[in-house]
Design a protein around this motif. Structure first.
Motif, PDB file in Angstrom:
ATOM      1  N   ILE A  15       1.246  -1.468   0.393  1.00 24.10           N
ATOM      2  CA  ILE A  15      -0.088   0.050  -0.070  1.00 24.10           C
ATOM      3  C   ILE A  15       0.637   1.175   0.189  1.00 24.10           C
ATOM      4  O   ILE A  15       0.494   2.268  -1.030  1.00 24.10           O
ATOM      5  N   VAL A  16       1.786   1.253   0.936  1.00 26.61           N
ATOM      6  CA  VAL A  16       2.691   2.648   0.813  1.00 26.61           C
ATOM      7  C   VAL A  16       3.408   2.980  -0.457  1.00 26.61           C
ATOM      8  O   VAL A  16       3.955   3.422  -1.242  1.00 26.61           O
ATOM      9  N   SER A  81      -0.017  -8.594  -6.140  1.00 22.30           N
ATOM     10  CA  SER A  81      -0.386  -7.217  -7.536  1.00 22.30           C
ATOM     11  C   SER A  81      -1.654  -7.042  -7.645  1.00 22.30           C
ATOM     12  O   SER A  81      -1.852  -5.289  -8.070  1.00 22.30           O
ATOM     13  N   LEU A  82      -2.349  -7.256  -7.161  1.00 27.14           N
ATOM     14  CA  LEU A  82      -3.939  -7.027  -7.542  1.00 27.14           C
ATOM     15  C   LEU A  82      -4.056  -5.789  -5.908  1.00 27.14           C
ATOM     16  O   LEU A  82      -4.888  -4.799  -7.031  1.00 27.14           O
ATOM     17  N   LEU A  83      -3.742  -6.447  -5.332  1.00 27.72           N
ATOM     18  CA  LEU A  83      -3.931  -5.151  -4.211  1.00 27.72           C
ATOM     19  C   LEU A  83      -2.936  -3.578  -4.188  1.00 27.72           C
ATOM     20  O   LEU A  83      -3.486  -2.697  -3.988  1.00 27.72           O
ATOM     21  N   SER A  85      -1.549  -2.405  -7.624  1.00 26.59           N
ATOM     22  CA  SER A  85      -2.774  -2.299  -9.295  1.00 26.59           C
ATOM     23  C   SER A  85      -3.898  -1.182  -8.252  1.00 26.59           C
ATOM     24  O   SER A  85      -3.854   0.161  -8.419  1.00 26.59           O
ATOM     25  N   ALA A  86      -5.053  -1.848  -7.087  1.00 22.06           N
ATOM     26  CA  ALA A  86      -5.833  -1.074  -6.588  1.00 22.06           C
ATOM     27  C   ALA A  86      -5.796   0.404  -6.314  1.00 22.06           C
ATOM     28  O   ALA A  86      -6.287   1.176  -6.235  1.00 22.06           O
ATOM     29  N   VAL A  87      -4.438   0.278  -5.267  1.00 24.17           N
ATOM     30  CA  VAL A  87      -4.132   1.131  -5.009  1.00 24.17           C
ATOM     31  C   VAL A  87      -3.582   2.159  -5.354  1.00 24.17           C
ATOM     32  O   VAL A  87      -3.458   3.624  -5.218  1.00 24.17           O
ATOM     33  N   TYR A  88      -2.766   1.896  -6.121  1.00 27.92           N
ATOM     34  CA  TYR A  88      -2.280   2.475  -7.471  1.00 27.92           C
ATOM     35  C   TYR A  88      -3.217   3.836  -7.782  1.00 27.92           C
ATOM     36  O   TYR A  88      -3.252   5.269  -8.306  1.00 27.92           O
ATOM     37  N   GLY A 129       5.297  -8.123  -5.178  1.00 29.91           N
ATOM     38  CA  GLY A 129       3.962  -7.976  -5.485  1.00 29.91           C
ATOM     39  C   GLY A 129       4.433  -7.405  -6.665  1.00 29.91           C
ATOM     40  O   GLY A 129       5.651  -7.731  -7.270  1.00 29.91           O
ATOM     41  N   CYS A 130       3.904  -7.060  -8.033  1.00 25.10           N
ATOM     42  CA  CYS A 130       4.030  -5.795  -8.772  1.00 25.10           C
ATOM     43  C   CYS A 130       2.581  -4.796  -9.474  1.00 25.10           C
ATOM     44  O   CYS A 130       1.587  -6.045  -8.918  1.00 25.10           O
TER      45      CYS A 130
END
Length: 278
Positions: A15-16, A81-83, A85-88, A129-130
């Motif tokens: 997240i950060v 990765s989904l987390l 991308s969602a936060v991004y 992640g990615c």
């Protein structure tokens, strides 16, 4: 309990990292006529040329790559990765409303923005992640080449070719300044990433010492489509063991850790391999 804490901490790091990356893109890079690299760079180009909302463009372009990599790289990687991308994408929306402007020369702003972007992406990569589809695509291509040729390949050249294509498009369709400044972003960001992640684009050698290698070998073959070198070894306390040596990419390393965690009683190390000679 310790395992759960580590997992929760890794989600916090993602997240950060995603927020740092989105802040850099919206508040520093785009206002200074530069773009991100990889699939995020493609999304920015598409958004600039068509007027499509940037967050929507990022999601639409990243999603196909995520779907390709989700099965290959495992459930944990897919979720992280989904987390990320969602936060991004949420961060892109939030920081578009933040009245922030870095009043300095473009060169200095882009160098700082690239470093901040690299730090954010490195934190995400560090915990498995990615948020960039080009890295997933490069891993899929490397796996395909390994299966066809029997040789391990680095992600580096594939990523360089992919991003060269992105910057060529930016040079032609946007302007040359944007392309050159974006190239600086790539150089600075990847330098930071390589230092934080110990060269994520290099091959990783995983050495596993265990008394029961059969199940580990089976799972590595089934889940990673990899083979191992098996050697007899002897520990001064543990006695006779088996030593397995396997070569994987950085993104496959997360799945390898899951396999090792399921097979208790083993001791493992990971080292970075710059080159394999045949």
């Amino acid at each position: 309990m310790e395992k759960k804490f580590e997992e929760l901490f890794s989600y916090l790091i993602i997240i950060v990292g995603a927020l740092l990356a989105s802040f850099s893109v919206i508040c520093i890079l785009i206002p200074n006529d530069a773009i991100d690299y990889g699939t995020a760079g493609i999304a920015i180009i598409v958004s600039k040329l068509t007027g499509i909302n940037l967050s929507l463009s990022v999601i639409l372009i990243f999603l196909p790559f995520w779907l390709m990599g989700a099965k290959l790289l495992g459930k944990t990687f897919a979720f992280k990765s989904l987390l990320g991308s969602a936060v991004y994408t949420v961060g892109l929306e939030i920081f578009e409303k933040v009245p922030f402007e870095l009043n300095t020369e473009h060169f200095l702003a882009v160098a700082f923005g690239g470093a901040l972007l690299g730090l954010g992406l490195a934190l995400i990569l560090r915990v498995g992640g990615c948020i960039d589809g080009s890295e997933i695509l490069a891993n899929i291509i490397v796996d395909y080449l390994a299966e066809k040729t029997g040789k391990n390949h680095s992600l580096t050249y594939i990523l360089l070719a992919f991003n060269a294509g992105v910057y060529t498009v930016a040079f032609i369709l946007i302007n040359r300044n944007a392309a050159l400044l974006s190239l600086l972003v790539y150089v600075v960001a990847t330098s930071v990433i390589n230092n934080v992640t110990d060269h994520f684009d290099a091959i990783k050698q995983v050495t596993i010492i265990t008394k029961n290698p059969d199940n580990i070998i089976k799972e590595i073959k089934e889940e990673l489509n990899k083979t191992c070198t098996l050697m007899n070894s002897y520990g001064m306390i543990a006695g006779e063991n088996k030593t397995l040596i396997c070569y994987v990419s950085y993104f496959e390393l997360q799945k390898m850790k899951e396999i090792i965690a399921r097979n208790k009683g083993s001791f493992s190390t990971v080292t970075t391999v710059d080159e394999i000679l045949r």
